[in-house]
Design an enzyme around this catalytic site. Structure first.
Site, PDB file in Angstrom:
ATOM      1  N   ARG A 221      -2.400  -3.866   9.979  1.00 55.08           N
ATOM      2  CA  ARG A 221      -3.749  -3.971  10.558  1.00 55.08           C
ATOM      3  C   ARG A 221      -4.014  -5.322  11.200  1.00 55.08           C
ATOM      4  NH1 ARG A 221      -5.106  -2.731   5.267  1.00 55.08           N
ATOM      5  NH2 ARG A 221      -6.448  -4.567   5.195  1.00 55.08           N
TER       6      ARG A 221
ATOM      7  N   HIS B 252       0.822  -1.205   0.000  1.00 52.80           N
ATOM      8  CA  HIS B 252       0.000   0.000   0.000  1.00 52.80           C
ATOM      9  C   HIS B 252       0.863   1.265   0.000  1.00 52.80           C
ATOM     10  CE1 HIS B 252      -3.496  -2.480   1.896  1.00 52.80           C
ATOM     11  NE2 HIS B 252      -3.289  -2.781   0.626  1.00 52.80           N
TER      12      HIS B 252
ATOM     13  N   TYR C  46       1.052  -8.694   4.561  1.00 49.56           N
ATOM     14  CA  TYR C  46       1.000  -8.984   3.135  1.00 49.56           C
ATOM     15  C   TYR C  46       2.224  -9.761   2.671  1.00 49.56           C
ATOM     16  CZ  TYR C  46      -3.065  -5.974   2.376  1.00 49.56           C
ATOM     17  OH  TYR C  46      -4.329  -5.434   2.383  1.00 49.56           O
TER      18      TYR C  46
END
Length: 996
Positions: free
Chosen positions: A342, A278, A287
């Site tokens: 997150r 991101h 990720y």
């Protein structure tokens, strides 16, 4: 929740590829897979993929770990509480009435429910397909799985316009649908497969995407969608798309987004080991973890076929394990939260679960990696799994089988504890692994944002503001409801305002200051951050961390705020035991252990907090000698749903945990406040007190120009220079902003340099207050312009992206002198000669600390060096790690019978050595070196008035050394119980060395 560990699948589309690359590789005839040989190939690939989920048929269902996992697979689908996916599935009239197949998934506008629906169907299909399970080949279950697939294909995942999150349509749902189709392949009709494949092709028609540029993990997921979709009906074009999509060679692309290639901006892997997703978030453990697992699975699927990945840059994958993943794993499988974004706010996916996922990804990669890398990976895996058998509770059956084979194979040696310091300057992170503990440091910069939130991680406000994570034997410190209950305003290591912050506020904030990063020599490191607070832009500070052998020094200066809010620096905030009664000792006195205790303590020299388990104590030392420290012992309540409204647990229950926090209160509107503290992981209260009385570190500077620390035990000096212009500290002079570390080991001097600020011209001039006779080696970016009388370097750091550069020198014999031996004229000549010969080291660039006492380990090192002793090291002392600088010398002494240790198998290396113990070791060492000594008697001790203090075990050795004039005493006393200074020891060692 099922689907934590994704195993992706793909579908196929019956079209000829339009790109030139694909046309060169496949023909239209091959797209149909219309011959028996091709069908056998695809059948084998489907079987291979199915076995990655089911574990195949070769395992023993009665194996306790396998049986437990099978039971978990079954109970997720059906159980006595009637809460399984099959139990709660709506059927017939009930389904028609609610227009759903699960009542909690009936929002036709929520795309995440499509992914979740297929997640549940996949879980049911896995139970149906698992050997030895109670639901294996259950006809009723099969019928409901197929009915569920039909319903989803008619009502949710169809050829239609997408709504909600693109990821569910293009990645999340198809991955799970394809896996379910593989599991149920022989029970589905060709018409059903064709219909569902058409929906996948509609939403994922190509690798380029429908308006989203795929980078990093999303590109790997997307490639996997195509490849597994290809084996469902033999569509080779989709297999080519899956393989070449990794290299970004589909859809007319030229490889710009090749996932194997190191990047210098945006998403992907960086040469320093960073992984960014991101655009501005550190995500190795999130990720990046999924990236590795999915890529490993895809490479495994294609291995041995004509679609095998053969991109020359794919060799980078093997490096990623060492550079981008291994450093973030602690010994029992905890994957550091500071690179999970997150995910830390997901109640079901805490650090141990993420670590287990990474182990599985590396395990899969070991099946396709070259032999030497596969062996190294298995060594890591064996160490992690042996330290955390709960891996078997969450791993897939296939991974349990593979892990058991690895752990049980005698030829696979467990890696052992990682010892490493590594800077990730591209994503503002640092890790420090030492025997018994690891430290993680999370910062934010102009390139890396403070934290990421959407409906998740809503209170991650300060997680990137210099938070320190201390890992030790307390493996639940950052799990077990930590993020739901910890005070988000008081995270360890941070300097913060106590103003109220809204959920999700200032997520994605990047620093307006460019000095963020650090320097490392691979073993020790120093990192710094010029802070601008996201929540009070008037709050600024210069913060640094110096990571040495058994301590971490934290410095702060120039703390300024004009926002009329209290400002604090958090020393620590650790989760306590169930009663919250962990002992806190301050300056030798225990503080109250009841919850609710708070105190503003003054004159604090040291403190110690007892851990929750053995090997989790933490000591604190305050170098300024009289610090004002606030303490609070509290019980805190919290809910996961408060920090993650997207994925709260059912009922969102409240949790309670106990914490002890320590902090500096800088007051309201501080104008130039500062702090100093030292973390002492795993030290007991007595060890902390001893350290405070004779610390190994010395703060050389803590001001607006430079932060600098010297660590005597390792001969390391590190300095962080904050400004442009000539500055000096610890014998290091630079002309501009830089991070510099020097270490002297024997005759070798190593200097490490980086430019955390990435200045435009990038030319750093460095001068060391040392001289060298030769250059051992330098980084290509370093030019040595002078070696005498001082060492001068020119460092071209332009476009280095904050990378660390090194140069090594030999120290000239006979030229060594120390500034602090002037009052020790009787020893200075011997000290200088031994230093020139590499037998003794200084404690700084030009200091020896002659009045400091000698430890048992350091004395053994001196004996082994002086006598040139050689042997195969015996590493059996339980308190001597192979990573310590003295380990080899102590091991040699153990092997030769010089060092025996205690009955408990400990050597006590850091204990100051008594004079009589020195004499015992000298006597044994001289005999081991072949020296013949005339045996002493009690008569040799008689001239000394304190002979009665000599212990019985030492009497013969002391008498023998006196007889042979190795030691003389002061004429009337021996002082056998006293310690010896470094100066006294140097004279004694010089006498032994000279009489060889």
């Amino acid at each position: 929740m099922v689907g934590v560990f994704l195993l992706s699948g793909k579908t196929k589309k019956w079209v000829c590829m339009l790109t030139l690359t694909s046309l060169l590789l496949v023909s239209c005839e091959s797209l149909t897979g219309g011959n028996a040989a091709a069908e056998d190939t695809f059948g084998r690939m489907r079987t291979k993929w199915k076995e990655t989920m089911t574990g195949g048929n070769s395992y023993d269902p009665k194996d306790p770990d396998i049986a437990r996992r099978i039971q978990m697979i079954d109970s997720e689908v059906s159980n006595d509480k009637k809460s399984g996916f099959w139990d709660t599935m709506q059927k017939d009239a009930a389904s028609a009435e609610c227009k759903c197949i699960w009542t909690d998934l009936k929002n036709n506008g929520a795309s995440a429910e499509i992914t979740e629906g297929y997640d549940r169907l996949k879980a049911m299909a896995l139970a149906y397909s698992t050997k030895g399970g109670s639901l294996e080949k259950n006809e009723a279950l099969k019928a409901d799985i197929i009915r569920g697939l039909d319903w989803m294909g008619d009502n949710r995942y169809t050829v239609r316009k997408a709504y909600g999150n693109w990821w569910d349509w293009e990645i999340g749902a198809p991955l799970r649908l394809e896996d379910t189709m593989i599991l149920m392949y022989n029970d589905l009709t060709a018409e059903q497969r064709t219909k569902w494949i058409a929906a996948i092709d509609h939403h994922s028609p190509n690798q380029a995407g429908l308006g989203y540029e795929y980078w990093g993990a999303n590109r790997v997921w997307r490639a996997k969608v195509h490849a597994v979709r290809g084996i469902l009906d033999g569509n080779t074009a989709k297999l080519v798309m899956g393989r070449d999509g990794l290299s970004d060679l589909t859809d007319g692309h030229n490889g710009e987004k090749n996932v194997f290639r190191y990047v210098t901006s945006v998403d992907g892997f960086y040469a320093d080991g960073s992984f960014v997703q991101h655009g501005e978030f550190a995500y190795n453990g999130g990720y990046g973890n999924s990236f590795l697992q999915e890529l490993a699975g895809l490479m495994y699927l294609l291995k041995g076929t004509e679609w095998e990945v053969k991109d020359p840059e794919a060799v980078n994958v093997w490096k990623w394990v060492y550079d981008s993943f291994e450093p973030f794993m602690y010994k029992d499988g905890q994957l550091m939260d500071m690179v999970r974004g997150r995910e830390i706010s997901r109640y079901y996916f805490q650090d141990d679960v993420a670590g287990h996922k990474l182990i599985m990804g590396i395990m899969r990669l070991s099946q396709v990696a070259p032999v030497e890398h596969a062996a190294a990976y298995k060594s890591m895996i064996k160490y992690w799994v042996m330290n955390d058998p709960t891996f078997y509770d969450v791993a897939t059956l296939n991974m349990i089988v593979l892990a058991k084979a690895t752990v049980g194979h005698e030829s696979v040696k467990p890696r052992g504890e990682l010892v490493q310091n590594k800077m990730f300057n591209q994503m503002a992170r640092a890790v420090h692994h030492r025997p018994g503990f690891a430290l993680g440091l999370s910062m934010f910069s102009k390139r890396i944002a403070n934290y990421e939130a959407n409906p998740e991680n809503l209170r991650g406000w300060y997680t990137g503001s210099g938070m320190t994570y201390l890992y030790n034997n307390d493996d639940t410190q950052y799990a077990d409801e930590f993020w739901a209950t910890v005070n988000p305003y008081r995270l360890p290591g941070t300097t913060v305002t106590q103003k109220t912050i809204k959920s999700g506020d200032q997520q994605g904030f990047t620093n307006t200051k460019d000095w963020v990063g650090g320097v490392t020599n691979g073993t020790f490191g120093a990192a710094g951050m010029e802070l601008v607070s996201p929540y009070d832009t008037t709050l600024t500070a210069k913060k640094s961390w110096f990571m040495f052998d058994d301590e971490v020094v934290a410095l702060g200066s120039d703390i300024i705020s004009a926002d009329n809010n209290p400002v604090e620096t958090i020393i620590d905030n650790r989760k306590l035991n169930e009663s919250g009664s962990n002992t806190l000792t301050v300056n030798g006195a225990a503080k109250p252990s009841s919850l609710g205790w708070s105190e503003s303590m003054t004159g604090v020299q040291w403190a110690h907090q007892a851990g929750n388990v053995e090997g989790s104590d933490v000591g604190y030392f305050f170098p300024e000698g009289a610090a004002n420290v606030n303490g609070l012992r509290e019980s805190r309540k919290g809910k996961w749903g408060t920090i993650n409204v997207l994925q709260a647990p059912k009922g969102n229950p409240e949790h309670t945990r106990n914490y002890l926090s320590l902090w500096f209160d800088h007051g309201t509107n501080p104008a130039g406040a500062s702090y100093q503290y030292v973390l002492l992981p795993n030290k007991s209260a007595s060890q902390t007190a001893s350290y405070a009385a004779s610390p190994d570190i010395r703060v050389l500077a803590n001001n607006s120009a430079v932060h600098a620390v010297h660590e005597s035990g390792s001969g390391t000096t590190a300095a962080l220079f904050w400004n442009d212009g000539v500055m000096s500290a610890g014998g290091i002079t630079v002309n501009k902003r830089a991070a510099v570390m020097t270490q002297t080991q024997g005759k070798e001097l190593t200097i490490s340099i980086s430019d955390p600020s990435r200045s435009e011209d990038g030319i750093i001039e460095v001068e060391l207050d040392r001289q060298a006779v030769s250059i051992v080696g330098t980084d290509p970016r370093i030019t040595v312009t002078q070696t005498n009388p001082t060492i001068k370097l020119t460092v071209n750091a332009k476009d280095s992206l904050g990378a660390v550069m090194q140069a090594k020198f030999t120290i000239p014999a006979g030229s060594i002198s120390f500034q602090d031996t002037g009052r020790y004229a009787w020893a200075s000549e011997q000290i200088n000669e031994l230093a020139a010969k590499g037998i003794v080291n200084g404690t700084g660039a030009n200091t020896f600390s002659p009045g400091a006492n000698v430890t048992r380990s350091d004395f053994i090192v001196l004996l082994v060096r002086a006598l040139g002793l050689k042997a195969e090291p015996d590493m059996s002392f339980v308190d001597v790690s192979s990573a310590q600088y003295y380990a080899q010398a102590v091991g040699i002494a153990k092997r030769l019978g010089i060092a025996e240790g205690g009955a408990d198998g400990r050597f006590n290396p850091k204990q100051e050595i008594s004079r009589q113990d020195m004499m015992v070791l000298i006597s044994r060492a001289l005999k081991a070196s072949g020296r013949t000594l005339e045996a002493g008697t009690a008569a040799d001790l008689s001239p000394f008035t304190d002979r009665g203090q000599v212990a019985s075990y030492a009497a013969d050795s002391v008498a023998t050394l006196i007889k042979n004039k190795v030691v003389e005493g002061d004429g009337t006393s021996l002082k056998p119980l006293a310690t010896a200074t470094r100066a006294e020891t140097a004279v004694l060692i010089h006498r032994i060395y000279s009489s060889r």
